[in-house]
Scaffold this motif. Structure first.
Motif, PDB file in Angstrom:
ATOM      1  N   UNK A  57      55.307  36.679  48.611  1.00 10.94           N
ATOM      2  CA  UNK A  57      53.918  36.507  49.719  1.00 10.94           C
ATOM      3  C   UNK A  57      53.191  37.732  49.585  1.00 10.94           C
ATOM      4  N   UNK A  58      53.985  38.897  49.874  1.00 13.63           N
ATOM      5  CA  UNK A  58      53.329  40.219  50.145  1.00 13.63           C
ATOM      6  C   UNK A  58      52.687  40.821  48.399  1.00 13.63           C
ATOM      7  N   UNK A  59      53.310  40.321  47.393  1.00 12.64           N
ATOM      8  CA  UNK A  59      52.682  40.728  46.207  1.00 12.64           C
ATOM      9  C   UNK A  59      51.694  39.933  46.023  1.00 12.64           C
ATOM     10  N   UNK A  60      51.568  38.663  46.238  1.00 11.07           N
ATOM     11  CA  UNK A  60      50.553  37.775  45.876  1.00 11.07           C
ATOM     12  C   UNK A  60      49.100  38.251  47.037  1.00 11.07           C
ATOM     13  N   UNK A  61      49.550  38.524  48.134  1.00  8.03           N
ATOM     14  CA  UNK A  61      48.490  38.882  48.922  1.00  8.03           C
ATOM     15  C   UNK A  61      48.009  40.369  48.469  1.00  8.03           C
ATOM     16  N   UNK A  62      48.647  41.276  47.796  1.00 13.94           N
ATOM     17  CA  UNK A  62      48.486  42.550  47.328  1.00 13.94           C
ATOM     18  C   UNK A  62      47.278  42.086  46.044  1.00 13.94           C
ATOM     19  N   UNK A  63      47.742  41.475  45.112  1.00 12.23           N
ATOM     20  CA  UNK A  63      47.138  40.780  44.103  1.00 12.23           C
ATOM     21  C   UNK A  63      45.639  40.268  44.380  1.00 12.23           C
ATOM     22  N   UNK A  64      45.731  39.319  45.313  1.00  9.89           N
ATOM     23  CA  UNK A  64      44.540  38.874  45.809  1.00  9.89           C
ATOM     24  C   UNK A  64      43.411  39.864  46.338  1.00  9.89           C
ATOM     25  N   UNK A  65      44.174  40.833  46.733  1.00  7.44           N
ATOM     26  CA  UNK A  65      43.146  41.919  47.424  1.00  7.44           C
ATOM     27  C   UNK A  65      42.646  42.697  46.172  1.00  7.44           C
ATOM     28  N   UNK A  66      43.363  42.951  45.067  1.00 11.11           N
ATOM     29  CA  UNK A  66      42.828  43.545  43.770  1.00 11.11           C
ATOM     30  C   UNK A  66      41.811  42.779  43.258  1.00 11.11           C
ATOM     31  N   UNK A  67      42.081  41.619  43.339  1.00 10.33           N
ATOM     32  CA  UNK A  67      40.865  40.370  42.841  1.00 10.33           C
ATOM     33  C   UNK A  67      39.691  40.509  43.536  1.00 10.33           C
ATOM     34  N   UNK A  68      39.732  40.589  45.051  1.00 12.74           N
ATOM     35  CA  UNK A  68      38.572  40.801  45.790  1.00 12.74           C
ATOM     36  C   UNK A  68      37.907  42.100  45.247  1.00 12.74           C
ATOM     37  N   UNK A  69      38.684  43.359  45.341  1.00  7.48           N
ATOM     38  CA  UNK A  69      38.158  44.436  44.993  1.00  7.48           C
ATOM     39  C   UNK A  69      37.275  44.684  43.588  1.00  7.48           C
ATOM     40  N   UNK A  70      37.834  43.905  42.584  1.00 12.59           N
ATOM     41  CA  UNK A  70      37.282  43.817  41.313  1.00 12.59           C
ATOM     42  C   UNK A  70      36.051  43.021  41.233  1.00 12.59           C
ATOM     43  N   UNK A  71      35.965  41.988  42.243  1.00 16.62           N
ATOM     44  CA  UNK A  71      34.704  41.285  42.425  1.00 16.62           C
ATOM     45  C   UNK A  71      33.679  42.176  43.078  1.00 16.62           C
ATOM     46  N   UNK A  72      34.052  42.803  44.156  1.00 19.99           N
ATOM     47  CA  UNK A  72      33.060  43.758  44.836  1.00 19.99           C
ATOM     48  C   UNK A  72      32.476  44.712  43.958  1.00 19.99           C
ATOM     49  N   UNK A  73      33.281  45.275  42.764  1.00 13.53           N
ATOM     50  CA  UNK A  73      32.813  45.989  41.733  1.00 13.53           C
ATOM     51  C   UNK A  73      31.991  45.562  41.011  1.00 13.53           C
ATOM     52  N   UNK A  74      32.097  44.361  40.624  1.00 17.76           N
ATOM     53  CA  UNK A  74      31.030  43.676  39.732  1.00 17.76           C
ATOM     54  C   UNK A  74      29.608  43.624  40.205  1.00 17.76           C
ATOM     55  N   UNK A  75      29.774  43.513  41.662  1.00 19.88           N
ATOM     56  CA  UNK A  75      28.113  43.187  42.262  1.00 19.88           C
ATOM     57  C   UNK A  75      27.858  44.407  43.045  1.00 19.88           C
ATOM     58  N   UNK A  76      28.603  45.360  43.462  1.00 17.07           N
ATOM     59  CA  UNK A  76      28.078  46.550  44.045  1.00 17.07           C
ATOM     60  C   UNK A  76      28.058  47.904  43.340  1.00 17.07           C
ATOM     61  N   UNK A  77      27.167  48.549  43.432  1.00 17.79           N
ATOM     62  CA  UNK A  77      26.079  48.554  44.608  1.00 17.79           C
ATOM     63  C   UNK A  77      24.858  47.650  44.275  1.00 17.79           C
ATOM     64  N   UNK A  78      24.391  47.211  45.556  1.00 17.77           N
ATOM     65  CA  UNK A  78      23.181  46.436  45.662  1.00 17.77           C
ATOM     66  C   UNK A  78      22.240  47.010  46.420  1.00 17.77           C
ATOM     67  N   UNK A  79      20.894  46.851  45.838  1.00 11.46           N
ATOM     68  CA  UNK A  79      19.838  47.473  46.547  1.00 11.46           C
ATOM     69  C   UNK A  79      19.275  46.335  47.554  1.00 11.46           C
ATOM     70  N   UNK A  80      18.916  46.712  48.729  1.00  9.44           N
ATOM     71  CA  UNK A  80      18.777  45.884  49.590  1.00  9.44           C
ATOM     72  C   UNK A  80      17.583  44.674  49.372  1.00  9.44           C
ATOM     73  N   UNK A  81      16.538  45.229  48.501  1.00  9.48           N
ATOM     74  CA  UNK A  81      15.609  43.951  48.128  1.00  9.48           C
ATOM     75  C   UNK A  81      16.204  43.287  46.798  1.00  9.48           C
ATOM     76  N   UNK A  82      17.324  43.312  46.230  1.00  8.14           N
ATOM     77  CA  UNK A  82      17.708  42.722  45.403  1.00  8.14           C
ATOM     78  C   UNK A  82      18.329  41.281  45.835  1.00  8.14           C
ATOM     79  N   UNK A  83      17.448  40.561  46.180  1.00  8.06           N
ATOM     80  CA  UNK A  83      17.690  39.215  46.795  1.00  8.06           C
ATOM     81  C   UNK A  83      18.473  38.170  45.888  1.00  8.06           C
ATOM     82  N   UNK A  84      18.056  38.172  44.801  1.00  9.24           N
ATOM     83  CA  UNK A  84      18.888  37.455  43.781  1.00  9.24           C
ATOM     84  C   UNK A  84      20.433  38.144  43.837  1.00  9.24           C
ATOM     85  N   UNK A  85      20.416  39.370  43.533  1.00 15.14           N
ATOM     86  CA  UNK A  85      21.911  39.954  43.449  1.00 15.14           C
ATOM     87  C   UNK A  85      22.835  39.510  44.511  1.00 15.14           C
TER      88      UNK A  85
END
Length: 385
Positions: A274-302
């Motif tokens: 369970x702990x390893x699964x939780x960590x791996x999911x946080x890694x997935x979330x971090x990778x997802x954030x990296x794909x989208x950020x940074x975002x300009x405030x006016x980039x509504x589509x992004x």
């Protein structure tokens, strides 16, 4: 300290016949303090700072001794009634628990005695509504029970509130964690070390039929051990899918005590996974954030694409089961934090975008997801520099 479960009368099931002060004409409030001190458990007052779950066992023993000496009505010392303007129902009686802290033995026993006397005095008031607080709120008595109107009034709403400090946990809920707490890029973590760390933490689990307070305390001790070794981010290992310990989460390996705890060895393997699964999911979330950020405030589509993707990704991971939206809201809050949105603004943005529009066991349709993403994106432009 004795931690045997004690069977007590159910307070909500007490009838007027149980609590009517006319049935105890010899009750002497002036003698209650001495009575409380004479009870066998009075010699075993827990020390100050005792965890509330363990202290509760002592309170239960004291209450059982009072019930044995005085009758079922004595269980009510833990309750009182206050008038409250409640939502759309106007001013109504609300039951509140009487929460007493453990201090010195003398002070603790005196407080218990005063609480019992206060409960007795409340039943005296309910017998006649001497203060005129309740009669107007009493429902009709179609069964012609003959119960006093004040008693019928305080029983009718059936609403109770616990003292906020009563169930204080040493560990917070995962929804209280920030992105700074859980960001896997801010720490080093070796999954290969987990099994050795977990093994000594899960020895001697309480039996399945043990009191829930003992099971809860045991699970908390594991969580504290993991936090001490790896950090606060580990709290999410119990955030299971559906109606788990912390329901609505992304973890499939852990559910709850009854389903996940067996032998020490097997349980250790489950906690480790369970702990390893939780960590791996946080890694997935971090990778997802990296794909989208940074975002300009006016980039509504992004912003709309990012939010829509996160809602769907979290919902699918949590299988849209019980309270999945709590995990979704938490992850969106982390995304706003990672994007640089000020803490004071995040809750307001999420309330505006979601505002109770998601429900348990219900996958939102594409239009709702797009609406949430659009509302959040539209607001972001006004709070980011």
């Amino acid at each position: 300290m004795t931690v045997d479960r004690v069977d007590l009368p159910e307070f909500r099931s007490l009838t007027w016949r149980d609590v009517d002060p006319a049935t105890r004409p010899d009750f002497d409030p002036a003698g209650v303090a001495a009575l409380v001190r004479s009870l066998p458990p009075a010699a075993d007052v827990p020390p100050p700072g005792t965890d509330w779950r363990l202290a509760d066992f002592w309170w239960d023993r004291m209450t059982a001794a009072l019930v044995e000496r005085l009758g079922p009505w004595a269980v009510g010392w833990q309750h009182t009634v206050e008038l409250e303007d409640y939502q759309d129902r106007g001013v109504i009686p609300i039951w509140r628990d009487v929460w007493l802290t453990i201090t010195t033995p003398a002070e603790t026993l005196d407080r218990l005695a005063r609480a019992l006397v206060a409960w007795h005095e409340l039943t005296v008031e309910l017998a006649t509504d001497a203060r005129g607080r309740f009669a107007a709120m009493a429902p009709a008595d179609p069964g012609r029970t003959g119960d006093p109107v004040a008693w019928r009034a305080v029983k009718a709403p059936g609403i109770g509130r616990w003292h906020p400090e009563h169930f204080t946990q040493q560990i917070p809920h995962p929804t209280s964690l920030t992105w700074a707490d859980v960001d896997p890029r801010a720490r080093s973590f070796d999954p290969a070390t987990v099994a050795a760390v977990v093994a000594p933490l899960v020895t001697a689990p309480p039996a399945q039929e043990a009191d829930w307070r003992l099971r809860d305390l045991w699970l908390e001790s594991i969580a504290i051990g993991l936090m001490d070794r790896y950090g606060t981010w580990t709290l999410g290992w119990r955030w299971g899918i559906g109606e788990a310990d912390f329901d609505g989460g992304p973890v499939a390996n852990w559910c709850c005590y009854s389903d996940s705890v067996t032998t020490p060895e097997a349980t250790a393997a489950v906690v480790t996974a369970a702990l390893i699964e939780w960590h791996d999911w946080l890694v997935e979330i971090a990778d997802c954030f990296d794909r989208y950020l940074p975002l300009a405030p006016d980039d509504l589509d992004g912003w709309e694409r990012a939010v829509a993707h996160l809602v769907t990704a979290v919902g699918e991971r949590a299988q849209y089961e019980s309270a999945w939206y709590r995990c979704c809201t938490t992850v969106l809050g982390w995304f706003l934090e990672a994007a640089g949105v000020a803490p004071a603004e995040r809750g307001r943005l999420l309330d505006h975008a979601i505002g109770g529009r998601f429900a348990s066991w219900a996958e939102p349709d594409s239009q709702l997801v797009e609406s949430v993403a659009g509302r959040l994106a539209g607001k972001v432009a006004g709070v980011l520099p």
